[in-house]
Design an enzyme around this catalytic site. Structure first.
Site, PDB file in Angstrom:
ATOM      1  N   HIS A 281       0.810  -1.230   0.000  1.00 28.02           N
ATOM      2  CA  HIS A 281       0.000   0.000   0.000  1.00 28.02           C
ATOM      3  C   HIS A 281       0.840   1.275   0.000  1.00 28.02           C
ATOM      4  O   HIS A 281       0.309   2.358  -0.228  1.00 28.02           O
ATOM      5  CB  HIS A 281      -0.934   0.008   1.212  1.00 28.02           C
ATOM      6  CG  HIS A 281      -2.062  -0.969   1.088  1.00 28.02           C
ATOM      7  ND1 HIS A 281      -3.331  -0.590   0.686  1.00 28.02           N
ATOM      8  CD2 HIS A 281      -2.125  -2.310   1.273  1.00 28.02           C
ATOM      9  CE1 HIS A 281      -4.116  -1.658   0.651  1.00 28.02           C
ATOM     10  NE2 HIS A 281      -3.401  -2.714   0.998  1.00 28.02           N
TER      11      HIS A 281
ATOM     12  N   ASP B 199       3.690   9.529  -0.483  1.00 30.14           N
ATOM     13  CA  ASP B 199       2.479   8.783  -0.127  1.00 30.14           C
ATOM     14  C   ASP B 199       2.216   7.737  -1.198  1.00 30.14           C
ATOM     15  O   ASP B 199       2.360   8.032  -2.390  1.00 30.14           O
ATOM     16  CB  ASP B 199       1.279   9.752  -0.067  1.00 30.14           C
ATOM     17  CG  ASP B 199       0.306   9.400   1.041  1.00 30.14           C
ATOM     18  OD1 ASP B 199       0.157   8.200   1.343  1.00 30.14           O
ATOM     19  OD2 ASP B 199      -0.320  10.325   1.591  1.00 30.14           O
TER      20      ASP B 199
HETATM   21  P1  ADQ Z   1      -2.920   6.109   4.887  1.00 31.95           P
HETATM   22  O1  ADQ Z   1      -1.495   6.502   5.076  1.00 31.95           O
HETATM   23  O2  ADQ Z   1      -3.718   5.945   6.108  1.00 31.95           O
HETATM   24  O3  ADQ Z   1      -3.052   4.815   3.977  1.00 31.95           O
HETATM   25  P2  ADQ Z   1      -4.788   7.592   3.036  1.00 31.95           P
HETATM   26  O4  ADQ Z   1      -4.680   6.958   1.711  1.00 31.95           O
HETATM   27  O5  ADQ Z   1      -4.944   9.072   2.966  1.00 31.95           O
HETATM   28  O6  ADQ Z   1      -3.516   7.320   3.960  1.00 31.95           O
HETATM   29  O7  ADQ Z   1      -6.025   6.974   3.769  1.00 31.95           O
HETATM   30  C1  ADQ Z   1      -6.464   7.466   4.995  1.00 31.95           C
HETATM   31  C2  ADQ Z   1      -7.923   7.076   5.217  1.00 31.95           C
HETATM   32  O8  ADQ Z   1      -8.253   7.344   6.580  1.00 31.95           O
HETATM   33  C3  ADQ Z   1      -8.863   7.876   4.358  1.00 31.95           C
HETATM   34  O9  ADQ Z   1      -9.886   7.041   3.885  1.00 31.95           O
HETATM   35  C4  ADQ Z   1      -9.411   8.943   5.314  1.00 31.95           C
HETATM   36  O10 ADQ Z   1     -10.737   9.340   5.055  1.00 31.95           O
HETATM   37  C5  ADQ Z   1      -9.348   8.224   6.639  1.00 31.95           C
HETATM   38  N1  ADQ Z   1      -9.139   9.230   7.702  1.00 31.95           N
HETATM   39  C6  ADQ Z   1      -8.101  10.052   7.871  1.00 31.95           C
HETATM   40  N2  ADQ Z   1      -8.321  10.883   8.914  1.00 31.95           N
HETATM   41  C7  ADQ Z   1      -9.526  10.579   9.412  1.00 31.95           C
HETATM   42  C8  ADQ Z   1     -10.318  11.063  10.483  1.00 31.95           C
HETATM   43  N3  ADQ Z   1      -9.929  12.061  11.279  1.00 31.95           N
HETATM   44  N4  ADQ Z   1     -11.492  10.484  10.700  1.00 31.95           N
HETATM   45  C9  ADQ Z   1     -11.898   9.470   9.923  1.00 31.95           C
HETATM   46  N5  ADQ Z   1     -11.222   8.967   8.889  1.00 31.95           N
HETATM   47  C10 ADQ Z   1     -10.042   9.512   8.639  1.00 31.95           C
HETATM   48  C11 ADQ Z   1      -2.125   3.900   3.361  1.00 31.95           C
HETATM   49  C12 ADQ Z   1      -1.048   4.540   2.478  1.00 31.95           C
HETATM   50  C13 ADQ Z   1      -1.696   5.401   1.410  1.00 31.95           C
HETATM   51  C14 ADQ Z   1      -2.693   4.576   0.597  1.00 31.95           C
HETATM   52  C15 ADQ Z   1      -3.643   3.824   1.519  1.00 31.95           C
HETATM   53  C16 ADQ Z   1      -4.517   2.838   0.741  1.00 31.95           C
HETATM   54  O11 ADQ Z   1      -0.144   5.304   3.268  1.00 31.95           O
HETATM   55  O12 ADQ Z   1      -0.714   5.972   0.556  1.00 31.95           O
HETATM   56  O13 ADQ Z   1      -3.431   5.454  -0.233  1.00 31.95           O
HETATM   57  O14 ADQ Z   1      -2.935   3.078   2.501  1.00 31.95           O
HETATM   58  O15 ADQ Z   1      -3.760   1.972  -0.021  1.00 31.95           O
END
Ligand code: ADQ
Length: 481
Positions: free
Chosen positions: A161, A369
């Site tokens: 991921h 990311d």
């Molecule tokens: P993350 O590093 O966690 O994921 P991201 O892809 O932005 O990063 O996903 C975060 C998720 O958590 C989003 O769905 C977001 O809505 C949710 N989230 C964040 N803050 C929140 C809050 N305060 N309340 C509720 N929900 C919240 C890892 C990798 C990424 C990759 C994903 C998926 O680091 O690069 O995109 O996996 O493969």
């Protein structure tokens, strides 16, 4: 997905969304995986989230609908060395190009392998010969090797991921050769972007003396597997639905009342050093300093739930951000306006969708990311008649797709401030045109397409891997983003 694929699906991930977790609370990924398991019946295997001295070697097995959950409890010191030590203290910084934050201890590396061996041993008795196993993320890179050693011959796929680093960065990892050998035990290795694929293939041909065939087929040290990019997406319909339903709802009313007509800029990130939060705060400060016309007119909200609080680096980041937010507000706030709202708690998806919808700017500025789902969620939540502007780091995997975003370099704080200013002044027609570009991309690759695409390819790898091999030149060298 090939409806013809009838084999049982087994998903392995460190965190398992328990059957009790409500759908709106679980992330889009957890929901999509649960759907895939429900469709064909399946097993979800991972860590129970608990530790215990001398834990049982067998997982706790429960059943809910068509899904069987098998959760393994770990010894506390083994869990620390595996999760906080090697996975998050070594692999996470390495894959995010943060060599200054990388710590490597042989004892953590050995525990990482032992924990993977323990997971494989616990999983093996639950597997049927024709199961299809899908392993998720960097906590479990050696799991395929361990399952093969125990005699499992069915399909095994792995999805990474987070970014795959370019060879010069990857060489810094003392265990680099062993990790790539681990990857070769899978049938299919999925990465987020073509850039990540090129980085891994360059390493494989240069260092591991492997060959690269058509369709991402790789031959290495007597084994064949495929390396393919599967850019992850979101549950678009759910975000559109939640964002539309938020109009006139309680969350939106409270938010509008608190903003008192001011423009909202939103950031939503786990509190992680890869997300570039200090730089984002500095850019907002620079905006207020150099473009005083925005003072009292724009409010930035940064939602950053605390993550991995047990790792020292994350605690230090938290202190840095608290100081920075305090300094910005102390310097620029008026008695009726606080420039930066900084919140450390998670919100349910409908509330997030309501906030995205209300925001004229979506600020997604990671230093690195894998994909960044927030960028896609922000786009999906916009009003098509009056959308906001996505400001996006070139170092997020999502930047490859979001051609309508204002692309920034998060290391260039002044350049970011200029992009924020441009976005705040952008005319409606341009906002619509850019949003339409982005939304077309978000719709073209949903989380369901991602899941189905990976599983269909995993089912088809057998034929591809048995075909005639073809020697190919070393792939185009990786030059970075
Ligand atoms: P993350 O590093 O966690 O994921 P991201 O892809 O932005 O990063 O996903 C975060 C998720 O958590 C989003 O769905 C977001 O809505 C949710 N989230 C964040 N803050 C929140 C809050 N305060 N309340 C509720 N929900 C919240 C890892 C990798 C990424 C990759 C994903 C998926 O680091 O690069 O995109 O996996 O493969």
């Amino acid at each position: 997905m090939g409806g013809s694929i009838l084999a049982r699906l087994v998903i392995v991930s460190n965190r398992v969304a328990s059957p009790k977790e409500r759908l709106a609370k679980a992330g889009g990924l957890a929901v999509a995986l649960r759907e895939a398991l429900n469709r064909r019946g399946g097993l979800w295997f991972g860590w129970s989230g608990e530790t215990e001295v001398n834990p049982p070697a067998e997982p706790k097995v429960t059943k809910a609908g068509r899904i069987t959950y098998a959760l393994l409890t770990l010894d506390p010191e083994e869990q620390r060395a595996h999760y906080a030590g090697y996975a998050n203290g070594t692999l996470w910084p390495l894959c995010h190009y943060r060599l200054g934050s990388l710590s490597f201890h042989r004892s953590d590396w050995e525990a990482y392998r032992r924990v993977n061996a323990a997971f494989a041993k616990a999983l093996m008795p639950l597997l049927k010969p024709d199961d299809v196993v899908w392993v998720h993320d960097y906590h479990f890179i050696p799991l395929g090797t361990e399952l093969r050693a125990l005699g499992f011959e069915g399909r095994i796929g792995y999805f990474h991921h987070i970014p795959w680093p370019t060879p010069e960065v990857f060489y810094c990892l003392p265990s680099h050769a062993a990790l790539v050998r681990d990857l070769s035990h899978y049938d299919l290795v999925g990465l987020q972007t073509e850039h990540d694929v090129r980085a891994l293939l360059t390493y494989i041909s240069a260092e591991a003396k492997g060959w690269i065939g058509p369709g991402g087929v790789v031959g290495m040290q007597g084994r064949r597997f495929r390396v393919v990019a599967y850019p992850i997406g979101i549950d678009v319909d759910a975000f559109v639905r939640d964002a539309t339903a938020s109009i006139g709802g309680q969350d939106r009313k409270r938010l509008d009342a608190s903003l008192a007509g001011r423009t909202l800029a939103i950031g939503v990130d786990r509190l992680d050093y890869s997300k570039g939060l200090p730089n984002k705060f500095s850019a907002f400060e620079d905006l207020l300093e150099r473009y005083p016309e925005h003072r009292s007119k724009v409010t930035m909200m940064q939602i950053a739930p605390v993550s991995r609080g047990e790792v020292a680096e994350y605690r230090a980041l938290r202190r840095e951000l608290e100081e920075s937010a305090g300094a910005i507000n102390g310097r620029y706030a008026e008695f009726d306006w606080v420039p930066l709202r900084y919140l450390n708690k998670p919100f349910p998806r409908p509330t997030l969708a309501a906030i995205y919808r209300a925001a004229r700017l979506g600020l997604v500025t990671p230093l690195r990311d894998g994909m960044n789902l927030v960028a896609k969620e922000y786009v999906a939540a916009q009003d098509p008649e009056n959308p906001g502007v996505l400001v996006l780091s070139r170092f997020a995997g999502a930047a490859d797709e979001m051609s309508g975003a204002l692309i920034i370099n998060p290391y260039d704080v002044e350049g970011m401030a200029e992009a924020f200013d441009l976005a705040l002044r952008m005319p409606r027609e341009e906002r619509i045109a850019r949003w339409e570009d982005n939304m077309a991309k978000v719709k073209a690759r949903t989380i369901h397409d991602w899941c189905d695409g990976f599983l269909a390819d995993l089912a088809a790898t057998g034929e591809m891997l048995s075909g005639e091999s073809e020697q190919r030149p070393v792939p185009r060298s990786v030059t970075g983003h």
